[in-house]
Scaffold this motif. Structure first.
Motif, PDB file in Angstrom:
ATOM      1  N   ILE A 114      19.566 -24.598  19.657  1.00 31.72           N
ATOM      2  CA  ILE A 114      19.732 -24.662  21.113  1.00 31.72           C
ATOM      3  C   ILE A 114      20.393 -23.367  21.577  1.00 31.72           C
ATOM      4  N   VAL A 115      20.006 -22.882  22.756  1.00 30.06           N
ATOM      5  CA  VAL A 115      20.685 -21.751  23.378  1.00 30.06           C
ATOM      6  C   VAL A 115      21.465 -22.257  24.579  1.00 30.06           C
ATOM      7  N   ASN A 116      22.764 -21.942  24.602  1.00 31.44           N
ATOM      8  CA  ASN A 116      23.670 -22.367  25.663  1.00 31.44           C
ATOM      9  C   ASN A 116      24.145 -21.117  26.400  1.00 31.44           C
ATOM     10  N   ASP A 117      23.629 -20.905  27.606  1.00 30.30           N
ATOM     11  CA  ASP A 117      23.831 -19.656  28.344  1.00 30.30           C
ATOM     12  C   ASP A 117      24.668 -19.893  29.590  1.00 30.30           C
ATOM     13  N   ILE A 118      25.877 -19.325  29.616  1.00 30.52           N
ATOM     14  CA  ILE A 118      26.759 -19.510  30.775  1.00 30.52           C
ATOM     15  C   ILE A 118      26.189 -18.901  32.045  1.00 30.52           C
ATOM     16  N   ALA A 119      25.253 -17.957  31.912  1.00 33.83           N
ATOM     17  CA  ALA A 119      24.770 -17.212  33.073  1.00 33.83           C
ATOM     18  C   ALA A 119      23.359 -17.592  33.496  1.00 33.83           C
ATOM     19  N   ALA A 120      22.710 -18.497  32.765  1.00 37.11           N
ATOM     20  CA  ALA A 120      21.345 -18.915  33.093  1.00 37.11           C
ATOM     21  C   ALA A 120      20.417 -17.724  33.295  1.00 37.11           C
ATOM     22  N   LYS A 135      11.013 -21.274  21.956  1.00 38.73           N
ATOM     23  CA  LYS A 135      10.656 -22.695  22.061  1.00 38.73           C
ATOM     24  C   LYS A 135      11.812 -23.610  21.645  1.00 38.73           C
ATOM     25  N   VAL A 136      12.993 -23.319  22.169  1.00 38.91           N
ATOM     26  CA  VAL A 136      14.166 -24.158  21.897  1.00 38.91           C
ATOM     27  C   VAL A 136      14.730 -24.662  23.226  1.00 38.91           C
ATOM     28  N   PRO A 137      15.512 -25.748  23.192  1.00 38.72           N
ATOM     29  CA  PRO A 137      16.162 -26.216  24.412  1.00 38.72           C
ATOM     30  C   PRO A 137      17.117 -25.155  24.970  1.00 38.72           C
ATOM     31  N   TYR A 138      17.244 -25.161  26.292  1.00 39.99           N
ATOM     32  CA  TYR A 138      18.042 -24.156  27.000  1.00 39.99           C
ATOM     33  C   TYR A 138      19.054 -24.849  27.906  1.00 39.99           C
ATOM     34  N   ILE A 139      20.328 -24.596  27.648  1.00 37.27           N
ATOM     35  CA  ILE A 139      21.392 -25.088  28.527  1.00 37.27           C
ATOM     36  C   ILE A 139      21.722 -23.976  29.502  1.00 37.27           C
ATOM     37  N   ASP A 181      12.510 -27.912  27.538  1.00 36.67           N
ATOM     38  CA  ASP A 181      13.733 -28.713  27.457  1.00 36.67           C
ATOM     39  C   ASP A 181      14.893 -27.953  28.080  1.00 36.67           C
ATOM     40  N   ILE A 182      15.337 -28.430  29.235  1.00 35.31           N
ATOM     41  CA  ILE A 182      16.401 -27.767  29.987  1.00 35.31           C
ATOM     42  C   ILE A 182      17.530 -28.751  30.230  1.00 35.31           C
ATOM     43  N   VAL A 183      18.761 -28.278  30.031  1.00 38.08           N
ATOM     44  CA  VAL A 183      19.973 -29.033  30.346  1.00 38.08           C
ATOM     45  C   VAL A 183      20.764 -28.198  31.343  1.00 38.08           C
TER      46      VAL A 183
END
Length: 273
Positions: A114-120, A135-139, A181-183
């Motif tokens: 998963i990639v968790n990006d504070i800045a989108a 092709k991984v979920p993106y926060i 897949d977006i959170v």
């Protein structure tokens, strides 16, 4: 409501817990000292044994006024950390907390899910395209500016309305690059005053209109300890209280330092309803 993590479908209709694991500056890039690696591995083991569904690895502090870390240094911290966790815990689902496309790509290639990006994507114009290719979920989190200047960027006419517009634009961009897949993460403590943080939490159910999972990162934040006049080390009780509020407001993932307490909070919440 599921996300696909390396072929494993994770059901977010039941709240999940994400444990925070920071990569310290001197642990890995110098070749890895045994003591540092052993301590890091123990921390990962504790997070998983206490019931975390995900481990969120961070190699760049994003607290207000955080010091700048070069891309090379972040890579040197992050990639060995991903490899070390998966060496000992191959079934672990790792999220990488980074706003840099190059770091995200290297970490996913090393096994992160998963990639968790504070800045989108706002701090690296290659990030969203890169996540689409991976092709991984993106926060994607809501913030303004950078960790160095965000405390000055808190002027909103209608914070909830502006955040919803922000997410609608970011989600549309992510979809255009094939991110399925977006959170979304409201970004507590990022470009928001103490009062604004509580307004966002109080109205967090409004973000459900995006029809996307919501991550709440409240753990030991200044909105807790400054209000209570205590230190971050004393803010576990306040964190637990607000985590329960977040769950009642629709949070699907709790991102926390204290996994055991968050898992217990989720269990109590699920029993309510």
């Amino acid at each position: 409501m599921t996300i696909n993590c390396k072929g494993r479908l994770i059901d977010l209709t039941q709240p999940k817990v994400m444990g925070i694991l920071n990569c310290t500056p001197d642990s890995f890039f110098d070749g890895g000292k045994y003591k540092a690696e052993a301590e890091f591995t123990r921390q990962a083991a504790r997070i998983l044994s206490e019931g975390a569904d995900f481990i969120d690895l961070g190699a760049y502090s994003t607290k207000p006024n955080a010091e700048f870390v070069s891309e090379e240094e972040e890579l040197a911290r992050m990639v060995p950390a991903v490899e070390l966790v998966l060496k000992h815990f191959p079934e672990a689902i790792i999220s990488v907390d980074t706003f840099r496309a190059k770091v995200a790509k290297a970490a996913v290639e090393a096994g992160a899910a998963i990639v968790n990006d504070i800045a989108a994507g706002s701090l690296d114009d290659k990030m969203i395209q890169t996540v689409g290719e991976l092709k991984v979920p993106y926060i994607m989190m809501h913030m303004r500016g950078t960790p160095q200047d965000m405390v000055k960027l808190t002027d909103y006419d209608d914070i909830i309305k502006e955040m919803l517009l922000y997410f609608s634009q970011k989600v549309a961009e992510a979809r255009s690059y094939g991110i399925d897949d977006i959170v979304i993460d409201p970004g507590f403590g990022f470009a928001k005053t103490l009062q604004q943080n509580y307004e966002v939490l109080n109205k967090m159910e409004l973000f459900k209109m995006t029809e996307l999972p919501i991550l709440a990162g409240l753990s030991r934040k200044s909105m807790i300890y400054k209000l209570l006049g205590i230190t971050p080390q004393e803010a576990l009780n306040g964190t637990t209280a607000l985590n329960m509020v977040a769950l009642t407001k629709g949070a699907n993932i709790l991102r926390v330092h204290d996994v055991k307490e968050a898992v217990e909070t989720v269990k109590l919440f699920k029993t309510l309803g």
